[in-house]
Design an enzyme around this catalytic site. Sequence first.
Site, short mmCIF file in Angstrom:
data_model
loop_
_atom_site.label_atom_id
_atom_site.label_comp_id
_atom_site.label_asym_id
_atom_site.label_seq_id
_atom_site.Cartn_x
_atom_site.Cartn_y
_atom_site.Cartn_z
CE LYS A 60 -1.76 2.67 3.07
NZ LYS A 60 -1.82 4.00 2.36
N GLY B 204 7.24 4.60 8.29
CA GLY B 204 6.37 5.75 8.51
C GLY B 204 6.57 6.32 9.90
CB SER B 205 4.43 8.56 11.89
OG SER B 205 3.27 7.81 12.18
CB THR B 206 7.39 7.01 16.15
OG1 THR B 206 8.72 7.12 15.60
CG2 THR B 206 7.46 6.25 17.46
N GLY C 218 3.59 3.29 13.81
CA GLY C 218 4.39 2.09 14.03
C GLY C 218 4.05 1.40 15.34
CD GLU D 94 13.10 3.89 7.96
OE1 GLU D 94 13.10 4.88 8.75
OE2 GLU D 94 12.89 3.98 6.76
CB CYS E 172 12.88 8.68 8.56
SG CYS E 172 13.73 7.57 7.43
CD GLU F 204 10.47 12.14 12.02
OE1 GLU F 204 11.32 11.71 11.22
OE2 GLU F 204 9.48 11.46 12.39
#
Length: 481
Positions: A181, A233-235, A238, A255, A289, A386
């Site tokens: 995706k 993607g974003s933490t 995740g 990641e 990132c 971030e």
Amino acid sequence: MRFEYAPAPESRSVVTLRDSYGLFIGGEFVAGSSVFKTISPATEEVLAEVTHAGPEDVDRAVAAARQAYERVWSVMPGRERGKYLFRIARLLQERARELAVLETMDNGKPIRESRDVDIPLAAAHFFYHAGWADKLGYAGFGPSPRPLGVVGQVIPWNFPLLMLAWKIAPALACGNTVVLKPAETTPLTALVFAEICQQADLPSGVVNIVTGDGSTGQLLVAHPGIDKVAFTGSTAVGKEIARACAVSGKRLTLELGGKAANVVFDDSPVDQAVEGIVNGIFFNQGHVCCAGSRLLVQESIADELLSALKRRMMTLRLGDPMDKNTDIGAINSRPQLDKIQELTASGEAEGAERWSAPCPLPDRGFWFPPTVFTGVSAAHRIAQEEIFGPVLSVLTFRTPAEAIEKANNTPYGLSAGVWTEKGSLILWMASRLRAGVVWANTFNRFDPAAPFGGYKESGFGREGGRHGLEAYLDVLGGGDV
């Protein structure tokens, strides 16, 4: 001296966009339940309609991948799988200009970066993993590692085609099939990649691409037919995926975000360090990132280096991403621009001093000027969170021990940079920095043979290199691949 550059726009004529794109399932484009529009962040023009995949669509994609895995791909000799990956790599090269233009139109990054970084590296990953396909028994994971099965992959919008290559190439080389995706705001190069799979005569169902927003990603991650999840993607997202996979038994690699320290010592060549700092934070508008978003500079050279950095920033050209002279393109979306503006406002409210390069911003699209904050403390939000934009926070240090303490004072651990002429100091720093990648006298250098990944809230697992293969193999199983 300031140089003036005549416009040098890349032609859009090399791209032929469809009015509407379906989902790529079982080797064919198929209709879905609803559609959404993808726009150019530089102009806000609608580029195409894209299908939004729902539960039934994800079911079809996973079923197609399962059938291809069991009947074709997992039983195919590795040398034959490698031929398909090599063919895809060559097609990426042949269509490189088209893909670079499309990436810039859909993402907003400068055409120079799409042309010189994203597309060549995407092809390189397929070339590299094509070579591994028949050598997995020699990768150090036992004589007969087996594929995992059907892999669900969710990728971000900052490097759409490159992240696709990072995910799909090793998965296919190891004998898995894929349902991928792409990000909602940047689906177009993934859909052209589907056409490339058709061109390469890749067996039906080996690669499936479902487009949509976060709800589609949730459906894919939670699907019982998925054996392994790979997410970049974003933490925050995740963490949600990690919780969902914890009870399902799915293999998982993440990641996630970063807040990298770029550490400059007083013996560094200032001009070289400045170029590394600019590349570290302003490449791809800071949508990286592993961006060097925290500059740690030794106190004795702080004034000299900051003066040189500001002079260099005043030469950066912001504007039309399709112009070959452009250094800073558009922010990818309105929500991302809002986030950058909110965090920079917090930096000013907390007492940091803001300096933005003087440059006019276009009337349409999403833009933010290259910005530096000085007087930053480790407690400031801009030093901890971030920002994912062209914003640099500057802190100072006196000793290497203080540099290590400040560099590691973050919940993230994805990357870092060290600038010094002393090789012993580089090694000393690298052994103490809690970062998955440490660059020495450079920044943002990537190679398919080098593993990439992080610690702490930057995720776990590695992508690229021999280490990246392990995430797509059952190293405890037996049999031939």
